[in-house]
Motif scaffolding. Structure first.
Motif, PDB file in Angstrom:
ATOM      1  N   GLY A 121     -90.358   1.724  33.381  1.00 46.65           N
ATOM      2  CA  GLY A 121     -89.328   1.039  34.159  1.00 46.65           C
ATOM      3  C   GLY A 121     -89.796  -0.367  34.478  1.00 46.65           C
ATOM      4  N   ARG A 122     -89.637  -0.766  35.728  1.00 48.82           N
ATOM      5  CA  ARG A 122     -90.086  -2.099  36.129  1.00 48.82           C
ATOM      6  C   ARG A 122     -91.564  -2.079  36.494  1.00 48.82           C
ATOM      7  N   GLY A 123     -92.273  -0.954  36.233  1.00 53.23           N
ATOM      8  CA  GLY A 123     -93.705  -0.884  36.511  1.00 53.23           C
ATOM      9  C   GLY A 123     -94.097   0.281  37.398  1.00 53.23           C
ATOM     10  N   SER A 124     -93.108   0.889  38.064  1.00 57.69           N
ATOM     11  CA  SER A 124     -93.430   1.920  39.052  1.00 57.69           C
ATOM     12  C   SER A 124     -92.815   3.277  38.736  1.00 57.69           C
TER      13      SER A 124
ATOM     14  N   SER B  86     -81.978  -1.715  31.704  1.00 53.79           N
ATOM     15  CA  SER B  86     -82.018  -0.303  32.105  1.00 53.79           C
ATOM     16  C   SER B  86     -81.158  -0.109  33.349  1.00 53.79           C
TER      17      SER B  86
ATOM     18  N   ILE C 249     -84.236   6.328  40.791  1.00 56.14           N
ATOM     19  CA  ILE C 249     -85.000   5.072  40.772  1.00 56.14           C
ATOM     20  C   ILE C 249     -86.493   5.365  40.952  1.00 56.14           C
ATOM     21  N   ASN C 250     -86.849   6.281  41.852  1.00 52.75           N
ATOM     22  CA  ASN C 250     -88.268   6.620  42.016  1.00 52.75           C
ATOM     23  C   ASN C 250     -88.852   7.160  40.708  1.00 52.75           C
TER      24      ASN C 250
ATOM     25  N   LEU D  32     -87.490   6.686  37.455  1.00 55.28           N
ATOM     26  CA  LEU D  32     -87.324   5.849  36.246  1.00 55.28           C
ATOM     27  C   LEU D  32     -87.443   4.351  36.518  1.00 55.28           C
ATOM     28  N   ASP D  33     -87.441   3.958  37.782  1.00 56.22           N
ATOM     29  CA  ASP D  33     -87.610   2.544  38.169  1.00 56.22           C
ATOM     30  C   ASP D  33     -86.680   1.630  37.361  1.00 56.22           C
ATOM     31  N   LEU D  34     -85.385   1.963  37.382  1.00 58.88           N
ATOM     32  CA  LEU D  34     -84.378   1.213  36.619  1.00 58.88           C
ATOM     33  C   LEU D  34     -84.006  -0.081  37.329  1.00 58.88           C
ATOM     34  N   GLU D  35     -83.410  -1.008  36.575  1.00 59.27           N
ATOM     35  CA  GLU D  35     -83.026  -2.287  37.158  1.00 59.27           C
ATOM     36  C   GLU D  35     -81.778  -2.195  38.038  1.00 59.27           C
TER      37      GLU D  35
ATOM     38  N   ARG E 123     -90.262   2.184  46.701  1.00 56.95           N
ATOM     39  CA  ARG E 123     -90.501   0.739  46.730  1.00 56.95           C
ATOM     40  C   ARG E 123     -89.270   0.028  47.288  1.00 56.95           C
TER      41      ARG E 123
ATOM     42  N   GLN F  78     -88.508  -3.438  46.356  1.00 59.32           N
ATOM     43  CA  GLN F  78     -87.988  -3.750  45.014  1.00 59.32           C
ATOM     44  C   GLN F  78     -86.791  -2.863  44.701  1.00 59.32           C
TER      45      GLN F  78
END
Lengths: 326, 326
Positions: free
Chosen positions: A154-157, B131, B253-254, B256-259, B289, B292
């Motif tokens: 993903g974006r790093g996390s 993403s 999001i946790n 796959l940390d998508l945009e 996060r 972010q």
């Protein structure tokens, strides 16, 4: 030869591997519970020296030492911050350079779960799948998702399945949030809950076993022994953990329709195939396509996945793939 | 020109678009609540004919008509089964060939949410992200995950965020499982809950509005009007839906940390930017996060995403990418 250190909340595992990733020397130490990052780094150095000696070499002669660390890892600088399962380790500590200075060899630091799952993907239970999730069940619950044979960052996390909400307005997690998987399945959260239960008067052998073994924490071995003795509280808390792990794993499959789920980590390795089978059973009622369940396996490298995976930070095929890991 | 039909549990939306995906003609009909698949197909034909007339053409002159359908879609054969929001539609029905015979043009059938999110990815709110997840909030809750600008299909069934477990041992979902996101946020589940509440004596304008408007179901417009009138039950059920949507989105999001997160579907479009803002707020306490956060947007194509996306099943750039969708 390369070195690898898996830094856990309970123990430090060091390995020295050859070019084929075969373990030539190994050592294990308990993670210090006080003394801060410096004390932890000193034990890591001692463990790696011991593993090197067992492999008939010295740290200085290794092509490098990789570290899998909990907390927030800056892979470019080798700095680690907010490692809440380690003593007094909130502020950033330059772990990589501290170890490199003592060991006389280059050091790279990666996320503990990411390096372990990379090892399983390359050498272990993940190697026959194009897509899978590794769920690392230990002090906390971590994860890594592999898609088309590459770890999705993903974006790093990416990978934090431990903070999937499995119960709206549910149990308080050690991270401060509510209803996270880790609040149900993380060993730290389970220990806290066991402690509260004993204060309310519940009987359990968990803390007796801990004192008898001279540990400061409820290790995976203690949980296993208590469950196998039929300790009510231990059985109940492990059941609850497995129920939550099954729900989060099933949700991931419904969303991503992956080929496999690989269970690792301290508790995952300790309960082994029994854990994998029980998690598969708990997943079934939540799967949208129960006729097409994913394969569920235990990590094949077991306890060594973390160390071997860390050593792979210096493997030619992988070093280039290890970008920013947080 | 190409045709597209979005087949929903409440309504049928037909569009005719030009080579640049611009809508040249449009028609909307209510989905029949009885008469089975044949009655539904007849209404789809009528809607498409009307849209074609509005675009000054005829179905026979279109290069093809795409359909976005709920239920289990076999994209190779154009067959649809187990569409539980449609009348008497459990057994497989050859929707594609029934429509092609009537319309005199080739027909392709895809998953309703998948085609709508494909349209957002190509032309709408997803076009600036590498993403993202599209969460389609309507009669049910569907989704699609885009990674590196491509829809992730997994083994063929990926995207089912509606069956994420947001509450262990929680509410019973229409799918029979417990604690699914859809059991909290799907319009069908919300309607069932509203009905139970009125039977217990709760007051609400929801069903009065339904009768006044001559509908057989609580449409998105009815929910919106009731909320804006301050109806206690409607406000409470929409709050509960948004809380669950926020938790499931944050878990994604946790992991796959998508945009970005893109909110579409009947209710998503109806509540629009207000829904996106409120879902973003509900996500925050669950994000690992929160510094972010992903961008959260409403689907840009609104009500037309489904129809335009369906028409893209005949778009040269996309046709090749539409594999098996179930």
């Amino acid at each position: 030869m390369r070195g690898g250190i898996d830094l856990g909340g309970t123990k430090i595992e060091a390995v020295v591997v050859d070019d084929d990733d075969l373990v030539k020397g190994q050592a294990r130490r308990l993670t210090p519970t006080d003394g801060g990052p410096a004390a932890v780094a000193a034990e890591m150095v001692a463990a790696l020296r011991e593993a090197a000696a067992a492999a008939h070499t010295e740290p200085e002669r290794l092509s490098g030492v990789g570290v899998g660390s909990p907390g927030e890892v800056d892979t470019r600088t080798g700095t680690v911050a907010r490692a809440s399962n380690l003593p007094d380790w909130q502020e950033p500590f330059a772990l990589g350079s501290a170890l490199a200075a003592e060991l006389g060899t280059p050091v790279r630091v990666g996320n503990d779960v990411a390096v372990a799952v990379e090892a399983e993907a390359a050498l272990g239970a993940g190697s026959s799948y194009r897509s899978f999730i590794g769920i690392w069940w230990g002090t906390g619950v971590g994860g890594a998702v592999f898609l088309n044979r590459k770890r999705w960052r993903g974006r790093g996390s990416a990978g934090e399945i431990g903070h999937t909400v499995v119960k709206l307005n549910g149990a308080r997690c050690l991270c401060g949030r509510r209803g996270c998987l880790e609040a149900y399945a993380g060993r730290s959260a389970m220990e806290r809950r066991a402690l509260r239960a004993t204060k309310r008067g519940d009987k359990t052998v968990l803390f007796k076993l801990m004192r008898k073994k001279g540990h400061a924490r409820l290790t995976s071995g203690i949980w296993e022994e208590a469950v196998h003795r039929g300790d009510d509280l231990a059985v109940q808390l492990i059941d609850r953990a497995i129920e939550a792990l099954g729900a989060a794993a099933a949700s991931t499959i419904n969303l991503l329709d992956l080929e496999a789920v690989i269970i690792g980590g301290g508790l995952g390795s300790r309960f082994g195939d029994e854990a994998a089978a029980r998690i598969a059973t708990e997943m079934t009622p939540h799967l949208l396509r129960p006729d097409q369940p994913p394969a569920v396996h235990t990590a094949k490298l077991g306890d060594q996945a973390g160390g071997v995976g860390a050593a792979r930070l210096f493997h030619p095929a992988q070093a280039e793939r290890v970008g920013k890991q947080t």
